[in-house]
Design an enzyme around this catalytic site. Structure first.
Site, PDB file in Angstrom:
ATOM      1  NE  ARG A  32      -3.388  -2.855   0.282  1.00 45.94           N
ATOM      2  CZ  ARG A  32      -3.210  -4.064  -0.290  1.00 45.94           C
ATOM      3  NH1 ARG A  32      -2.186  -4.281  -1.106  1.00 45.94           N
ATOM      4  NH2 ARG A  32      -4.078  -5.027  -0.065  1.00 45.94           N
ATOM      5  CB  ALA A  68      -0.303   2.357   4.090  1.00 46.60           C
ATOM      6  CG  LEU A  70       7.036   4.643   9.585  1.00 48.57           C
ATOM      7  CD1 LEU A  70       8.365   5.073   8.987  1.00 48.57           C
ATOM      8  CD2 LEU A  70       6.996   4.967  11.072  1.00 48.57           C
ATOM      9  N   GLY A 115       2.430   9.116   7.444  1.00 51.82           N
ATOM     10  CA  GLY A 115       3.494   9.694   6.621  1.00 51.82           C
ATOM     11  C   GLY A 115       3.066   9.950   5.181  1.00 51.82           C
ATOM     12  CD  GLU A 118       4.310  13.104   8.906  1.00 53.20           C
ATOM     13  OE1 GLU A 118       4.799  13.962   9.664  1.00 53.20           O
ATOM     14  OE2 GLU A 118       4.656  11.909   8.934  1.00 53.20           O
ATOM     15  CD  GLU A 138       0.978   9.373  12.363  1.00 51.76           C
ATOM     16  OE1 GLU A 138      -0.267   9.346  12.342  1.00 51.76           O
ATOM     17  OE2 GLU A 138       1.664   9.710  11.388  1.00 51.76           O
ATOM     18  NE  ARG A 141      -0.734   1.817  12.883  1.00 48.61           N
ATOM     19  CZ  ARG A 141      -1.841   1.081  12.882  1.00 48.61           C
ATOM     20  NH1 ARG A 141      -2.160   0.372  13.948  1.00 48.61           N
ATOM     21  NH2 ARG A 141      -2.642   1.056  11.837  1.00 48.61           N
ATOM     22  N   GLY A 146       6.384  12.361  12.225  1.00 46.51           N
ATOM     23  CA  GLY A 146       7.818  12.633  12.193  1.00 46.51           C
ATOM     24  C   GLY A 146       8.285  13.182  10.867  1.00 46.51           C
TER      25      GLY A 146
HETATM   26  C1  1HE Z   1       2.048  -2.085   5.711  1.00 42.56           C
HETATM   27  C2  1HE Z   1       1.581  -0.783   5.995  1.00 42.56           C
HETATM   28  C3  1HE Z   1       2.446   0.064   6.738  1.00 42.56           C
HETATM   29  C4  1HE Z   1       0.065  -1.811   4.870  1.00 42.56           C
HETATM   30  N1  1HE Z   1       3.634  -0.429   7.116  1.00 42.56           N
HETATM   31  N2  1HE Z   1       3.237  -2.515   6.134  1.00 42.56           N
HETATM   32  N3  1HE Z   1       0.228   3.589   8.832  1.00 42.56           N
HETATM   33  C5  1HE Z   1      -0.801   2.891   9.282  1.00 42.56           C
HETATM   34  O1  1HE Z   1      -1.003   2.685  10.451  1.00 42.56           O
HETATM   35  C6  1HE Z   1      -1.688   2.292   8.212  1.00 42.56           C
HETATM   36  C7  1HE Z   1      -1.614   0.774   8.277  1.00 42.56           C
HETATM   37  N4  1HE Z   1      -2.251   0.161   7.113  1.00 42.56           N
HETATM   38  C8  1HE Z   1      -3.584  -0.038   7.031  1.00 42.56           C
HETATM   39  O2  1HE Z   1      -4.374   0.396   7.841  1.00 42.56           O
HETATM   40  C9  1HE Z   1      -4.050  -0.863   5.869  1.00 42.56           C
HETATM   41  O3  1HE Z   1      -2.971  -1.654   5.415  1.00 42.56           O
HETATM   42  C10 1HE Z   1      -4.591  -0.027   4.676  1.00 42.56           C
HETATM   43  C11 1HE Z   1      -5.918   0.617   5.086  1.00 42.56           C
HETATM   44  C12 1HE Z   1      -3.619   1.038   4.233  1.00 42.56           C
HETATM   45  C13 1HE Z   1      -4.822  -0.950   3.454  1.00 42.56           C
HETATM   46  O4  1HE Z   1      -5.682  -2.020   3.827  1.00 42.56           O
HETATM   47  P1  1HE Z   1      -5.777  -3.307   2.872  1.00 42.56           P
HETATM   48  O5  1HE Z   1      -6.784  -4.231   3.484  1.00 42.56           O
HETATM   49  O6  1HE Z   1      -5.984  -2.870   1.469  1.00 42.56           O
HETATM   50  O7  1HE Z   1      -4.314  -4.001   2.887  1.00 42.56           O
HETATM   51  P2  1HE Z   1      -3.574  -4.809   4.059  1.00 42.56           P
HETATM   52  O8  1HE Z   1      -3.886  -6.285   3.905  1.00 42.56           O
HETATM   53  O9  1HE Z   1      -3.828  -4.231   5.396  1.00 42.56           O
HETATM   54  O10 1HE Z   1      -2.052  -4.542   3.698  1.00 42.56           O
HETATM   55  C14 1HE Z   1      -1.406  -5.174   2.623  1.00 42.56           C
HETATM   56  C15 1HE Z   1       0.027  -5.405   3.047  1.00 42.56           C
HETATM   57  O11 1HE Z   1       0.651  -4.142   3.231  1.00 42.56           O
HETATM   58  C16 1HE Z   1       0.125  -6.125   4.384  1.00 42.56           C
HETATM   59  O12 1HE Z   1       1.314  -6.876   4.370  1.00 42.56           O
HETATM   60  P3  1HE Z   1       1.295  -8.478   4.124  1.00 42.56           P
HETATM   61  O13 1HE Z   1       2.728  -8.881   4.180  1.00 42.56           O
HETATM   62  O14 1HE Z   1       0.426  -9.043   5.216  1.00 42.56           O
HETATM   63  O15 1HE Z   1       0.677  -8.652   2.743  1.00 42.56           O
HETATM   64  C17 1HE Z   1       0.300  -4.983   5.367  1.00 42.56           C
HETATM   65  O16 1HE Z   1       0.976  -5.372   6.544  1.00 42.56           O
HETATM   66  C18 1HE Z   1       1.165  -4.056   4.551  1.00 42.56           C
HETATM   67  N5  1HE Z   1       1.077  -2.678   5.026  1.00 42.56           N
HETATM   68  N6  1HE Z   1       0.349  -0.648   5.459  1.00 42.56           N
HETATM   69  C19 1HE Z   1       4.001  -1.677   6.825  1.00 42.56           C
HETATM   70  N7  1HE Z   1       2.106   1.321   7.022  1.00 42.56           N
HETATM   71  C20 1HE Z   1       7.553   9.571  10.020  1.00 42.56           C
HETATM   72  S1  1HE Z   1       6.276   9.270  11.099  1.00 42.56           S
HETATM   73  C21 1HE Z   1       4.945   8.684  10.186  1.00 42.56           C
HETATM   74  C22 1HE Z   1       4.161   7.757  11.046  1.00 42.56           C
HETATM   75  C23 1HE Z   1       3.129   7.020  10.248  1.00 42.56           C
HETATM   76  O17 1HE Z   1       3.059   7.070   9.068  1.00 42.56           O
HETATM   77  S2  1HE Z   1       2.060   6.113  11.212  1.00 42.56           S
HETATM   78  C24 1HE Z   1       0.896   5.480  10.104  1.00 42.56           C
HETATM   79  C25 1HE Z   1       1.276   4.120   9.658  1.00 42.56           C
END
Ligand code: 1HE
Length: 264
Positions: A32, A68, A70, A115, A118, A138, A141, A146
């Site tokens: 994603r 999605a 970071l 991110g 961001e 964030e 989590r 950041g």
């Molecule tokens: C990821 C990430 C990720 C997906 N890091 N691996 N961001 C979040 O907290 C958002 C987390 N992601 C989600 O809520 C969902 O994945 C989505 C809504 C974006 C998409 O859902 P979906 O059902 O289409 O896909 P999925 O099955 O959840 O994800 C597909 C794969 O992508 C899956 O990995 P797999 O190995 O099991 O296939 C997920 O783990 C992976 N994946 N998002 C790592 N973010 C500088 S500070 C910034 C701080 C932030 O950005 S915090 C916000 C982080």
């Protein structure tokens, strides 16, 4: 370790040129478009050497989502010092977007999370299609923004709205987003990239000095105290007006050779 973190992974981006526009596609659709170190380093590289003939940039996402945020799988490895380095690395990459030589337009769809939001905030224009949604998980989590989010996002949507997103996990839809300032455009599903490209081609036709003034001077003037801002505005206006490009364009209008300004 911090050294390995600087290695760019070119496979995470698809970079192309469409006329005067550089298109940068985030290319980790299976994740994603989560932003890992290799992607961020690649993004930094391609924003460093923008060819002279490029007049605008479009950043978009491959797959159904913009980003999605970071890559959380990398986070568990970091200690506090590495976290600080990581955040400042992101700042430098996103600064390259905000202070880019040419306007940067983000084409948003699906998840614009953490991110990813961001990153979008560093662009100058955001175009969202109906599927786009905005969130800052964030809070849930146990981390904080950041990538410059606490500096840039409140300037778009306000501190209170951002605090609510982080504290309660509130998610904004694309339709809400255009009202509250997340995006300047809301368009139908499937067309964010095309609309962003259309806008990029339009801004590419502006006088380079005008685009410079909008990108480099306008944000500083808006943050300055009013007296300093007014002086900066006068100086910028004088430089722009005295450029040959402005004289040519104004002459073309007076000679009835340019399009009139009509409602869209
Ligand atoms: C990821 C990430 C990720 C997906 N890091 N691996 N961001 C979040 O907290 C958002 C987390 N992601 C989600 O809520 C969902 O994945 C989505 C809504 C974006 C998409 O859902 P979906 O059902 O289409 O896909 P999925 O099955 O959840 O994800 C597909 C794969 O992508 C899956 O990995 P797999 O190995 O099991 O296939 C997920 O783990 C992976 N994946 N998002 C790592 N973010 C500088 S500070 C910034 C701080 C932030 O950005 S915090 C916000 C982080």
């Amino acid at each position: 370790n911090a050294q390995a973190a600087t290695l760019a992974d070119p496979s995470t981006l698809v970079v192309d040129t469409v006329g005067p526009v550089l298109t940068i596609g985030l290319n980790r659709p299976k994740k994603r478009n989560a932003l890992n170190d290799g992607l961020m380093a690649a993004l930094k590289d391609c924003l460093t050497e923008i060819p002279d003939e490029i007049r605008a940039v479009v950043i978009h996402g491959h797959g159904d989502h913009f980003s999605a945020g970071l890559d959380l799988s990398e986070l568990r490895e970091r200690d506090a010092t590495e976290g600080l380095v990581h955040s400042q690395t992101w700042h430098r990459v996103f600064d390259r977007i905000q202070y880019c030589r040419v306007p940067v337009i983000a084409a948003l769809k699906g998840a614009v999370i953490g991110g990813g939001l961001e990153l979008a905030c560093a662009a100058h224009i955001r175009v969202a299609e109906a599927s786009a949604y905005y969130a800052l998980p964030e809070g849930s989590r146990g981390i904080f923004v950041g990538g410059g989010g606490s500096v840039r996002l409140p300037r778009l949507i306000g501190v209170a709205r951002m605090a609510d997103m982080m504290l309660t996990g509130r998610v904004y839809s694309a339709a809400e987003g255009v009202v509250h300032g997340f995006s300047q455009y809301l368009i139908e599903a499937g067309s964010a990239y095309d609309k962003a490209l259309e806008l990029a081609n339009r801004v590419a036709q502006n006088a380079p000095l005008t685009n410079f003034a909008v990108l480099q001077a306008l944000p500083m003037i808006a943050e300055a105290n009013p007296q300093t801002g007014l002086l900066m505005e006068s100086l910028m206006a004088t430089v722009a007006q005295s450029d040959q490009e402005a004289k040519t364009r104004i002459r073309a209008f007076l000679d009835h050779k340019t399009a009139k300004v009509r409602p869209s």
